[in-house]
Design a protein around this motif. Structure first.
Motif, PDB file in Angstrom:
ATOM      1  N   SER A 146       0.823  -1.211   0.000  1.00 49.39           N
ATOM      2  CA  SER A 146       0.000   0.000   0.000  1.00 49.39           C
ATOM      3  C   SER A 146       0.858   1.263   0.000  1.00 49.39           C
ATOM      4  CB  SER A 146      -0.937   0.009   1.213  1.00 49.39           C
ATOM      5  OG  SER A 146      -0.192  -0.005   2.421  1.00 49.39           O
ATOM      6  N   SER A 147       2.100   1.155   0.468  1.00 48.67           N
ATOM      7  CA  SER A 147       2.983   2.320   0.514  1.00 48.67           C
ATOM      8  C   SER A 147       3.631   2.601  -0.839  1.00 48.67           C
ATOM      9  CB  SER A 147       4.079   2.115   1.569  1.00 48.67           C
ATOM     10  OG  SER A 147       4.947   1.055   1.203  1.00 48.67           O
ATOM     11  N   TRP A 148       3.531   1.690  -1.771  1.00 51.86           N
ATOM     12  CA  TRP A 148       4.188   1.859  -3.063  1.00 51.86           C
ATOM     13  C   TRP A 148       3.588   3.002  -3.870  1.00 51.86           C
ATOM     14  CZ3 TRP A 148       4.372  -3.980  -4.895  1.00 51.86           C
ATOM     15  CH2 TRP A 148       5.136  -4.714  -3.968  1.00 51.86           C
ATOM     16  N   ALA A 149       2.383   3.391  -3.527  1.00 52.56           N
ATOM     17  CA  ALA A 149       1.725   4.479  -4.250  1.00 52.56           C
ATOM     18  C   ALA A 149       2.429   5.818  -4.052  1.00 52.56           C
ATOM     19  CB  ALA A 149       0.270   4.590  -3.804  1.00 52.56           C
ATOM     20  N   GLN A 150       3.369   5.877  -3.101  1.00 52.68           N
ATOM     21  CA  GLN A 150       4.141   7.106  -2.906  1.00 52.68           C
ATOM     22  C   GLN A 150       4.947   7.457  -4.145  1.00 52.68           C
ATOM     23  OE1 GLN A 150       6.230   7.546   0.952  1.00 52.68           O
ATOM     24  NE2 GLN A 150       5.359   5.546   1.461  1.00 52.68           N
ATOM     25  N   CYS A 151       5.349   6.430  -4.892  1.00 55.55           N
ATOM     26  CA  CYS A 151       6.108   6.651  -6.123  1.00 55.55           C
ATOM     27  C   CYS A 151       5.128   6.931  -7.268  1.00 55.55           C
ATOM     28  CB  CYS A 151       6.960   5.427  -6.447  1.00 55.55           C
ATOM     29  SG  CYS A 151       8.484   5.331  -5.478  1.00 55.55           S
ATOM     30  N   LEU A 152       5.134   8.164  -7.740  1.00 57.32           N
ATOM     31  CA  LEU A 152       4.222   8.574  -8.795  1.00 57.32           C
ATOM     32  C   LEU A 152       4.809   8.314 -10.189  1.00 57.32           C
ATOM     33  CD1 LEU A 152       3.147  11.985  -7.215  1.00 57.32           C
ATOM     34  CD2 LEU A 152       2.043   9.742  -6.965  1.00 57.32           C
ATOM     35  N   GLU A 153       6.133   8.385 -10.281  1.00 60.34           N
ATOM     36  CA  GLU A 153       6.816   8.235 -11.565  1.00 60.34           C
ATOM     37  C   GLU A 153       8.228   7.707 -11.306  1.00 60.34           C
ATOM     38  OE1 GLU A 153       8.102  11.015 -15.415  1.00 60.34           O
ATOM     39  OE2 GLU A 153       7.230  11.916 -13.622  1.00 60.34           O
ATOM     40  N   PRO A 154       8.723   6.807 -12.126  1.00 59.70           N
ATOM     41  CA  PRO A 154       8.102   6.089 -13.243  1.00 59.70           C
ATOM     42  C   PRO A 154       6.987   5.153 -12.763  1.00 59.70           C
ATOM     43  CG  PRO A 154      10.504   5.884 -13.281  1.00 59.70           C
ATOM     44  CD  PRO A 154      10.139   6.427 -11.945  1.00 59.70           C
ATOM     45  N   ALA A 155       6.094   4.842 -13.641  1.00 61.64           N
ATOM     46  CA  ALA A 155       4.990   3.946 -13.299  1.00 61.64           C
ATOM     47  C   ALA A 155       5.522   2.560 -12.969  1.00 61.64           C
ATOM     48  CB  ALA A 155       4.013   3.863 -14.477  1.00 61.64           C
ATOM     49  N   GLN A 156       4.981   1.973 -11.899  1.00 57.19           N
ATOM     50  CA  GLN A 156       5.348   0.612 -11.478  1.00 57.19           C
ATOM     51  C   GLN A 156       6.841   0.468 -11.158  1.00 57.19           C
ATOM     52  OE1 GLN A 156       2.730  -1.484 -11.090  1.00 57.19           O
ATOM     53  NE2 GLN A 156       1.419   0.114 -11.942  1.00 57.19           N
ATOM     54  N   ILE A 157       7.496   1.572 -10.761  1.00 59.61           N
ATOM     55  CA  ILE A 157       8.937   1.519 -10.536  1.00 59.61           C
ATOM     56  C   ILE A 157       9.297   0.655  -9.329  1.00 59.61           C
ATOM     57  CG2 ILE A 157       8.926   3.624  -9.138  1.00 59.61           C
ATOM     58  CD1 ILE A 157      11.732   2.310 -11.458  1.00 59.61           C
ATOM     59  N   VAL A 158       8.403   0.612  -8.336  1.00 57.41           N
ATOM     60  CA  VAL A 158       8.696  -0.209  -7.153  1.00 57.41           C
ATOM     61  C   VAL A 158       8.755  -1.679  -7.541  1.00 57.41           C
ATOM     62  CG1 VAL A 158       7.954  -0.859  -4.835  1.00 57.41           C
ATOM     63  CG2 VAL A 158       7.597   1.488  -5.637  1.00 57.41           C
ATOM     64  N   GLN A 159       7.752  -2.136  -8.267  1.00 61.54           N
ATOM     65  CA  GLN A 159       7.748  -3.533  -8.715  1.00 61.54           C
ATOM     66  C   GLN A 159       8.935  -3.817  -9.633  1.00 61.54           C
ATOM     67  OE1 GLN A 159       5.232  -1.384  -8.595  1.00 61.54           O
ATOM     68  NE2 GLN A 159       3.213  -2.388  -8.610  1.00 61.54           N
ATOM     69  N   TRP A 160       9.240  -2.855 -10.505  1.00 62.60           N
ATOM     70  CA  TRP A 160      10.365  -3.004 -11.437  1.00 62.60           C
ATOM     71  C   TRP A 160      11.670  -3.240 -10.671  1.00 62.60           C
ATOM     72  CZ3 TRP A 160      10.318  -3.131 -16.744  1.00 62.60           C
ATOM     73  CH2 TRP A 160      11.535  -2.936 -17.416  1.00 62.60           C
ATOM     74  N   ASN A 161      11.926  -2.402  -9.665  1.00 62.15           N
ATOM     75  CA  ASN A 161      13.163  -2.535  -8.886  1.00 62.15           C
ATOM     76  C   ASN A 161      13.186  -3.814  -8.063  1.00 62.15           C
ATOM     77  OD1 ASN A 161      14.117  -0.039  -9.832  1.00 62.15           O
ATOM     78  ND2 ASN A 161      14.934   0.486  -7.811  1.00 62.15           N
ATOM     79  N   ILE A 162      12.049  -4.132  -7.441  1.00 61.57           N
ATOM     80  CA  ILE A 162      12.006  -5.328  -6.601  1.00 61.57           C
ATOM     81  C   ILE A 162      12.313  -6.576  -7.425  1.00 61.57           C
ATOM     82  CG2 ILE A 162      10.479  -6.851  -5.286  1.00 61.57           C
ATOM     83  CD1 ILE A 162       9.092  -4.373  -4.194  1.00 61.57           C
ATOM     84  N   ILE A 163      11.666  -6.700  -8.564  1.00 62.37           N
ATOM     85  CA  ILE A 163      11.848  -7.893  -9.393  1.00 62.37           C
ATOM     86  C   ILE A 163      13.283  -7.998  -9.908  1.00 62.37           C
ATOM     87  CG2 ILE A 163      11.203  -8.970 -11.580  1.00 62.37           C
ATOM     88  CD1 ILE A 163       8.369  -7.875 -11.117  1.00 62.37           C
ATOM     89  N   LEU A 164      13.804  -6.897 -10.456  1.00 63.69           N
ATOM     90  CA  LEU A 164      15.134  -6.955 -11.067  1.00 63.69           C
ATOM     91  C   LEU A 164      16.247  -7.120 -10.037  1.00 63.69           C
ATOM     92  CD1 LEU A 164      14.773  -4.300 -13.907  1.00 63.69           C
ATOM     93  CD2 LEU A 164      14.566  -6.786 -14.039  1.00 63.69           C
ATOM     94  N   PHE A 165      16.172  -6.404  -8.924  1.00 63.78           N
ATOM     95  CA  PHE A 165      17.195  -6.576  -7.892  1.00 63.78           C
ATOM     96  C   PHE A 165      17.105  -7.967  -7.255  1.00 63.78           C
ATOM     97  CE2 PHE A 165      17.809  -1.837  -7.533  1.00 63.78           C
ATOM     98  CZ  PHE A 165      19.172  -1.861  -7.780  1.00 63.78           C
ATOM     99  N   SER A 166      15.902  -8.487  -7.117  1.00 60.88           N
ATOM    100  CA  SER A 166      15.745  -9.842  -6.574  1.00 60.88           C
ATOM    101  C   SER A 166      16.368 -10.883  -7.505  1.00 60.88           C
ATOM    102  CB  SER A 166      14.263 -10.160  -6.348  1.00 60.88           C
ATOM    103  OG  SER A 166      13.700  -9.317  -5.376  1.00 60.88           O
ATOM    104  N   ILE A 167      16.189 -10.694  -8.818  1.00 57.35           N
ATOM    105  CA  ILE A 167      16.796 -11.612  -9.779  1.00 57.35           C
ATOM    106  C   ILE A 167      18.311 -11.529  -9.706  1.00 57.35           C
ATOM    107  CG2 ILE A 167      17.091 -12.120 -12.237  1.00 57.35           C
ATOM    108  CD1 ILE A 167      14.206 -11.214 -12.662  1.00 57.35           C
TER     109      ILE A 167
END
Length: 203
Positions: free
Chosen positions: A145-166
């Motif tokens: 629910s806190s990810w909405a703090q990031c307005l731009e780039p779109a979906q940047i939180v998920q992008w970083n989580i997935i790529l750094f996790s990989i």
């Protein structure tokens, strides 16, 4: 390619892991496939440590290539059995050193990627461009629910989580493989024992 031993196969598995590390790190520069954020220096600072691109990527490719070259050299040279045994033993002295460098390079990527994941992305918020999750000690990962703090780039939180996790997973595998490779090579050099993968003779 002559892969007679388990440790030889370990060297071979480093190649695809290194290629994947390079590809994943490059994606971090282009959130959602857009180039404007990189050109405006609006990316998380940890992408500029080149952990996946250089260390667990290019450097690991070089290490794996040299290791495979040494192993192929030992496969196809020397006619005398006694001469072959001692020559293989001493020609492999560099393998544990290369494996140790592999542990260091992939370990660097593992640490930096973990720090990048814990810090969170650099993004546009209501207060401007910032790291809104840097003081959360990584707890934002389970608080979507806190990810909405990031307005731009779109979906940047998920992008970083997935790529750094990989990157963490890939570099973690590299650490394990390089450690096992170094241990096996030291055993073969010091003890003269071998772990074989039995293959049928080819004519």
């Amino acid at each position: 390619m002559c892969l007679k031993y388990i440790s030889d196969w370990l060297s071979f598995t480093l190649l695809p892991l290194a290629i994947w590390s390079i590809a994943v790190h490059l994606l971090l520069y282009f959130p959602n496939g857009e180039t404007t954020y990189a050109s405006n220096n609006q990316l998380t600072n940890y992408v500029w440590y080149f952990e996946g691109l250089c260390f667990s990527g290019v450097m690991m490719l070089l290490i794996a290539t040299v290791l495979l070259t040494v192993e192929n050299y030992n496969c196809y040279t020397f006619s005398s059995l006694q001469h072959k045994y001692w020559s293989q033993r001493y020609s492999r002295l560099g393998s544990p050193i290369l494996a140790l460098l592999g542990v260091a390079f992939s370990g660097y990527c593992l640490i930096i990627s973990s720090l990048g994941l814990a810090q969170g992305p650099f993004c546009s918020t209501l207060a401007g461009w910032d790291y809104p999750f840097k003081d959360t000690a990584g707890s934002y990962l389970t608080n979507s629910s806190s990810w909405a703090q990031c307005l731009e780039p779109a979906q940047i939180v998920q992008w970083n989580i997935i790529l750094f996790s990989i990157l963490i997973a890939l570099s973690g595998l590299q650490v394990i493989i390089c450690f096992l490779k170094g241990t096996m090579e030291l055993k073969r050099i010091l003890c003269g024992t071998h772990s074989f993968i039995i293959q049928p003779d080819t004519f």
